[in-house]
Design an enzyme around this catalytic site. Structure first.
Site, mmCIF file in Angstrom:
data_model
loop_
_atom_site.group_PDB
_atom_site.id
_atom_site.type_symbol
_atom_site.label_atom_id
_atom_site.label_comp_id
_atom_site.label_asym_id
_atom_site.label_seq_id
_atom_site.Cartn_x
_atom_site.Cartn_y
_atom_site.Cartn_z
ATOM 1 C CG ASP A 63 -2.225 -0.740 1.002
ATOM 2 O OD1 ASP A 63 -2.638 -0.887 -0.170
ATOM 3 O OD2 ASP A 63 -2.840 -1.183 1.999
ATOM 4 N NE ARG A 88 -0.872 1.882 3.975
ATOM 5 C CZ ARG A 88 -1.372 2.956 3.367
ATOM 6 N NH1 ARG A 88 -2.664 3.240 3.478
ATOM 7 N NH2 ARG A 88 -0.586 3.752 2.657
ATOM 8 N NE ARG A 133 -8.004 2.353 7.843
ATOM 9 C CZ ARG A 133 -7.418 2.085 6.670
ATOM 10 N NH1 ARG A 133 -6.336 2.725 6.323
ATOM 11 N NH2 ARG A 133 -7.926 1.166 5.867
ATOM 12 C CG HIS A 162 -8.036 7.300 4.573
ATOM 13 N ND1 HIS A 162 -7.313 6.456 3.759
ATOM 14 C CD2 HIS A 162 -7.461 7.224 5.804
ATOM 15 C CE1 HIS A 162 -6.352 5.876 4.475
ATOM 16 N NE2 HIS A 162 -6.421 6.319 5.707
ATOM 17 C CB CYS A 256 -5.082 7.250 -2.287
ATOM 18 S SG CYS A 256 -6.746 7.230 -1.656
HETATM 19 N N1 LIG Z 1 -5.467 8.290 1.124
HETATM 20 C C1 LIG Z 1 -6.081 7.176 0.966
HETATM 21 N N2 LIG Z 1 -7.379 7.118 1.062
HETATM 22 N N3 LIG Z 1 -5.359 6.079 0.751
HETATM 23 C C2 LIG Z 1 -5.871 4.809 0.426
HETATM 24 C C3 LIG Z 1 -5.251 3.749 1.268
HETATM 25 C C4 LIG Z 1 -5.636 2.371 0.841
HETATM 26 C C5 LIG Z 1 -5.055 1.293 1.682
HETATM 27 N N4 LIG Z 1 -5.348 -0.003 1.132
HETATM 28 C C6 LIG Z 1 -5.569 1.374 3.104
HETATM 29 O O1 LIG Z 1 -6.607 0.829 3.373
HETATM 30 O O2 LIG Z 1 -4.961 1.959 3.969
#
Ligand SMILES: NC(=[NH2+])NCCC[C@H](N)C(=O)O
Length: 265
Positions: A63, A88, A133, A162, A256
């Site tokens: 990612d 991550r 998040r 997000h 993203c």
């Molecule tokens: N800025 C964003 N929305 N980034 C996408 C992140 C995607 C990543 N697979 C996650 O879930 O963290």
């Protein structure tokens, strides 16, 4: 005004774990297609006159292509990221090091936050997402470090985990957003702050149309977000459609993949 973006080529992109509802490891993703689509996005920025810097991708961090999550950079100060999921976690220090190696002043965060995924910067205010998040306490940490007012907004739909999946700055003073992604109180705040906002349809939101990057004149946006295209054109913006369908399989779009560097050192 040309912008400066940091991007990360998806050389190690896969969908091998699921940390948002878009990700289906059993369906996988085609890395070559992802790289080609990402190159298209990078070229689009360069053709608009923006500067693109690159961070080296790291094997085992599929990612990492989603550079927006790597930090929040305002006035040459770098507020580092601290990821919510262990998959991550190593990206935070990697992005922070990119900046400190180049002499930027940076803060290692004490609270979970996913950089520009949840912090969107306008001229007078930073809008900050929470709910999935980023920890709301990180909003205060960012405000204190960057010296900009931060307004907290609560996200309620797991597909829009997000802030940058549900809202984008069109210019320094206005935004486009998807109302159903926000709590009632946060929606009332958005209506009060942005009476002239562009309101996205379900169809726009479901193709991650809100995950767009505007320089105030041109809007780089997923090709499928046709209702948004029309409304932006009606308002006089130049629409630059990009196909990032392969990266959407991980829950990401143009924004993203893009970390804006505001204020050189
Ligand atoms: N800025 C964003 N929305 N980034 C996408 C992140 C995607 C990543 N697979 C996650 O879930 O963290």
């Amino acid at each position: 005004m040309p912008k400066h973006f940091l991007m990360c080529r998806p050389d190690f992109f896969t969908v091998e774990y699921a940390i948002n509802p878009w990700m289906r490891p059993e369906a996988g993703a085609d890395r070559d297609v992802a790289v080609r689509q990402w190159e298209g996005l990078k070229t689009a920025y360069e053709e608009l006159g923006h500067q693109v810097s690159l961070i080296d991708p790291i094997a085992g961090l599929p990612d990492m292509v989603f550079a927006a999550n790597g930090a929040l950079v305002v006035g040459g100060r770098v507020y580092g990221a601290r990821f919510a999921y262990p998959q991550r976690a190593a990206e935070g220090p990697a992005y922070l090091r990119w900046f400190t190696d180049r002499g930027y002043e940076a803060l290692e965060p004490s609270h979970v936050n996913e950089g520009e995924g949840d912090f969107l910067t306008l001229d007078d205010v930073i809008l900050a997402g929470t709910g999935f998040r980023t920890d709301v306490v990180a909003h205060q940490e960012a405000q204190e470090y960057l010296g900009r007012p931060v307004v907290s907004l609560t996200l309620v739909d797991p597909r829009f985990y997000h802030l940058d999946t549900a809202l984008f700055p069109i210019d320094g003073h206005n935004v486009g957003y998807y109302p159903a992604a926000f709590s009632p109180g946060s929606l009332a705040v958005l209506r009060r702050m942005f009476p002239d906002a562009v309101i996205a349809t379900d169809r726009d939101a479901e193709v991650l149309g809100l995950n767009a990057v505007s320089d105030g004149t041109n809007v780089v946006i997923n090709a499928e977000a046709s209702d948004l295209h029309l409304e932006l054109k009606r308002r006089g913006y130049e629409v630059i459609p990009v196909d990032l369908s392969e990266l959407r399989k991980a829950g990401g779009g143009p924004k993203c993949c893009t970390l804006e560097i505001r204020g050189e050192i």
